[in-house]
Design a protein around this motif. Sequence first.
Motif, PDB file in Angstrom:
ATOM      1  N   GLU A   1       0.834  -1.208   0.000  1.00 41.61           N
ATOM      2  CA  GLU A   1       0.000   0.000   0.000  1.00 41.61           C
ATOM      3  C   GLU A   1       0.868   1.257   0.000  1.00 41.61           C
ATOM      4  OE1 GLU A   1      -2.422  -0.263   3.454  1.00 41.61           O
ATOM      5  OE2 GLU A   1      -3.503  -2.049   2.762  1.00 41.61           O
ATOM      6  N   THR A   2       1.922   1.243   0.797  1.00 44.61           N
ATOM      7  CA  THR A   2       2.797   2.410   0.889  1.00 44.61           C
ATOM      8  C   THR A   2       3.534   2.649  -0.420  1.00 44.61           C
ATOM      9  OG1 THR A   2       3.094   1.930   3.241  1.00 44.61           O
ATOM     10  CG2 THR A   2       4.622   3.493   2.254  1.00 44.61           C
ATOM     11  N   VAL A   3       3.951   1.576  -1.095  1.00 46.87           N
ATOM     12  CA  VAL A   3       4.576   1.711  -2.410  1.00 46.87           C
ATOM     13  C   VAL A   3       3.599   2.386  -3.367  1.00 46.87           C
ATOM     14  CG1 VAL A   3       5.423   0.447  -4.437  1.00 46.87           C
ATOM     15  CG2 VAL A   3       6.167  -0.233  -2.141  1.00 46.87           C
ATOM     16  N   LEU A   4       2.358   1.929  -3.370  1.00 50.03           N
ATOM     17  CA  LEU A   4       1.332   2.526  -4.244  1.00 50.03           C
ATOM     18  C   LEU A   4       1.130   4.004  -3.927  1.00 50.03           C
ATOM     19  CD1 LEU A   4      -1.706   0.071  -4.684  1.00 50.03           C
ATOM     20  CD2 LEU A   4      -0.361   1.173  -6.476  1.00 50.03           C
ATOM     21  N   MET A   5       0.980   4.318  -2.630  1.00 49.18           N
ATOM     22  CA  MET A   5       0.737   5.696  -2.219  1.00 49.18           C
ATOM     23  C   MET A   5       1.870   6.622  -2.651  1.00 49.18           C
ATOM     24  SD  MET A   5      -0.679   4.989   1.608  1.00 49.18           S
ATOM     25  CE  MET A   5      -0.475   6.698   2.122  1.00 49.18           C
TER      26      MET A   5
ATOM     27  N   GLY B   1      11.573  10.122  -2.528  1.00 47.60           N
ATOM     28  CA  GLY B   1      12.346   9.859  -1.319  1.00 47.60           C
ATOM     29  C   GLY B   1      11.732   8.758  -0.473  1.00 47.60           C
ATOM     30  N   ARG B   2      10.435   8.869  -0.200  1.00 47.78           N
ATOM     31  CA  ARG B   2       9.772   7.842   0.605  1.00 47.78           C
ATOM     32  C   ARG B   2       9.603   6.540  -0.159  1.00 47.78           C
ATOM     33  NH1 ARG B   2       6.860  12.426   2.645  1.00 47.78           N
ATOM     34  NH2 ARG B   2       7.148  12.641   4.891  1.00 47.78           N
ATOM     35  N   LEU B   3       9.397   6.626  -1.466  1.00 48.37           N
ATOM     36  CA  LEU B   3       9.246   5.424  -2.273  1.00 48.37           C
ATOM     37  C   LEU B   3      10.499   4.566  -2.197  1.00 48.37           C
ATOM     38  CD1 LEU B   3       7.598   3.777  -4.290  1.00 48.37           C
ATOM     39  CD2 LEU B   3       8.451   5.243  -6.121  1.00 48.37           C
ATOM     40  N   ARG B   4      11.649   5.229  -2.126  1.00 45.10           N
ATOM     41  CA  ARG B   4      12.903   4.474  -2.078  1.00 45.10           C
ATOM     42  C   ARG B   4      13.103   3.818  -0.708  1.00 45.10           C
ATOM     43  NH1 ARG B   4      18.781   6.966  -3.875  1.00 45.10           N
ATOM     44  NH2 ARG B   4      19.793   4.965  -4.284  1.00 45.10           N
ATOM     45  N   ARG B   5      12.595   4.459   0.355  1.00 43.11           N
ATOM     46  CA  ARG B   5      12.834   3.954   1.713  1.00 43.11           C
ATOM     47  C   ARG B   5      11.760   3.000   2.236  1.00 43.11           C
ATOM     48  NH1 ARG B   5      13.534   9.540   2.716  1.00 43.11           N
ATOM     49  NH2 ARG B   5      11.586   9.535   3.916  1.00 43.11           N
TER      50      ARG B   5
ATOM     51  N   THR C   1      -7.997  -0.081  -1.160  1.00 43.96           N
ATOM     52  CA  THR C   1      -9.063  -0.553  -2.041  1.00 43.96           C
ATOM     53  C   THR C   1      -8.519  -0.915  -3.411  1.00 43.96           C
ATOM     54  OG1 THR C   1     -10.705   0.821  -0.889  1.00 43.96           O
ATOM     55  CG2 THR C   1     -11.270   0.060  -3.106  1.00 43.96           C
ATOM     56  N   LEU C   2      -7.647  -0.075  -3.944  1.00 43.04           N
ATOM     57  CA  LEU C   2      -7.030  -0.356  -5.241  1.00 43.04           C
ATOM     58  C   LEU C   2      -6.214  -1.639  -5.179  1.00 43.04           C
ATOM     59  CD1 LEU C   2      -6.212   0.335  -8.130  1.00 43.04           C
ATOM     60  CD2 LEU C   2      -4.479   1.890  -7.212  1.00 43.04           C
ATOM     61  N   LEU C   3      -5.460  -1.821  -4.092  1.00 39.94           N
ATOM     62  CA  LEU C   3      -4.633  -3.019  -3.949  1.00 39.94           C
ATOM     63  C   LEU C   3      -5.499  -4.276  -3.923  1.00 39.94           C
ATOM     64  CD1 LEU C   3      -1.857  -4.313  -3.436  1.00 39.94           C
ATOM     65  CD2 LEU C   3      -2.226  -3.940  -0.995  1.00 39.94           C
ATOM     66  N   LYS C   4      -6.610  -4.248  -3.182  1.00 37.38           N
ATOM     67  CA  LYS C   4      -7.493  -5.416  -3.108  1.00 37.38           C
ATOM     68  C   LYS C   4      -8.100  -5.738  -4.470  1.00 37.38           C
ATOM     69  CE  LYS C   4      -6.694  -5.948   1.212  1.00 37.38           C
ATOM     70  NZ  LYS C   4      -5.692  -6.976   1.601  1.00 37.38           N
ATOM     71  N   ASP C   5      -8.464  -4.702  -5.227  1.00 42.66           N
ATOM     72  CA  ASP C   5      -9.013  -4.930  -6.570  1.00 42.66           C
ATOM     73  C   ASP C   5      -7.963  -5.563  -7.476  1.00 42.66           C
ATOM     74  OD1 ASP C   5     -11.402  -3.842  -5.782  1.00 42.66           O
ATOM     75  OD2 ASP C   5     -11.012  -1.853  -6.627  1.00 42.66           O
TER      76      ASP C   5
END
Length: 356
Positions: free
Chosen positions: A177-181, A189-193, A248-252
């Motif tokens: 979920e965090t990767v998606l967000m 920066g956050r995507l890498r960590r 929700t997107l991840l579950k779909d």
Amino acid sequence: MPGAGPCEGCQGAARACVRRPKTGQALCRSCFAAAFEEEVASTIAAGRLFRAGETVAIGASGGKDSAVLAHVLRALNERRGYGLRLVLLAVDEGIAGYRDASLAALRRSQRRLGLPLRVVSYDELFGWSMDRIARHLGARNHCTFCGVFRRQALDRGAALIGAHKIATGHNADDVAETVLMNFLRGDVGRLRRCTEIMTGSEGALPRCKPLKHAYEKEIVLYAYFQGLDYFSTECVYSPNAYRGHARTLLKDLEATRPSTVADLVHSGERLALREDVRMPTQGTCQRCGYLSSQSLCKACVLLEGLNRGLPRLAIGKPNRLQKALLMDGEQPEASTQEEEQEGSQQRNQGPRTIDF
């Protein structure tokens, strides 16, 4: 599991009661629990998460993830001789009817586990409860304040108990979920960590995710089979949270492609950036001394916005408020007439400012 055959783990000695979502294996309760714990132990070993003699603060909310994390860490610590001192650390945000019930569930689990428990609250640390913050904010941005304050509250609570590390119950679904967000927000920066199993090596108290590769479905199954007591009601302020849309997107996506969770985690781990991409440099906050990529950390900016009666200014234009704070407390102008009125009311109430 209708018509379940023999367990594939104990070679038919027992009947299978579950087919693992991750591997497709048909297992009995005891074999499933053993396989789940073995995978967590492998994650701990591969990431070199702990060293003997360390005090580990388990971020405990009373929910299923932290309940399973505490149960598994306690079992592995005794069975494998990790030599850790485990302490449950909870944060009371001050959400009436929600956090009270979850803390009650946590205290029941604490008595069962026999681990010490420390609770820190927003009110004692920052002078504000989440309910009071919500009344000033209106209908939105609750999770922005709560997430920032909760992170620092965990750091402070861990420091109070002398912890060397904080272990959180983030699972594979949370990481995906965090990767998606972060991808949707373009937050490089956050995507890498966000997929790192251990963070905080640059001066902050290290945090680790022993359940990083555990699926949420399997965590629920493990909690059920072990008879763990946990609280499962959604936070009253979370329906408007951005994470909910990512979930929700991840579950779909997962319904169409079962490997979506693992694929997203893998993609985040393999992310590569061009050498000329500038990343934020980590320093320390001039006010509280905690890790920050700005002169003032987000917690200090948000707290000052609350104390000045301008909470939305702290969210909408943080640079403006930071500049005022760094210039010996200059009062920034309210961006709207409504914020001016709110600030006047707040000053009349005489809020308590917390220096930290």
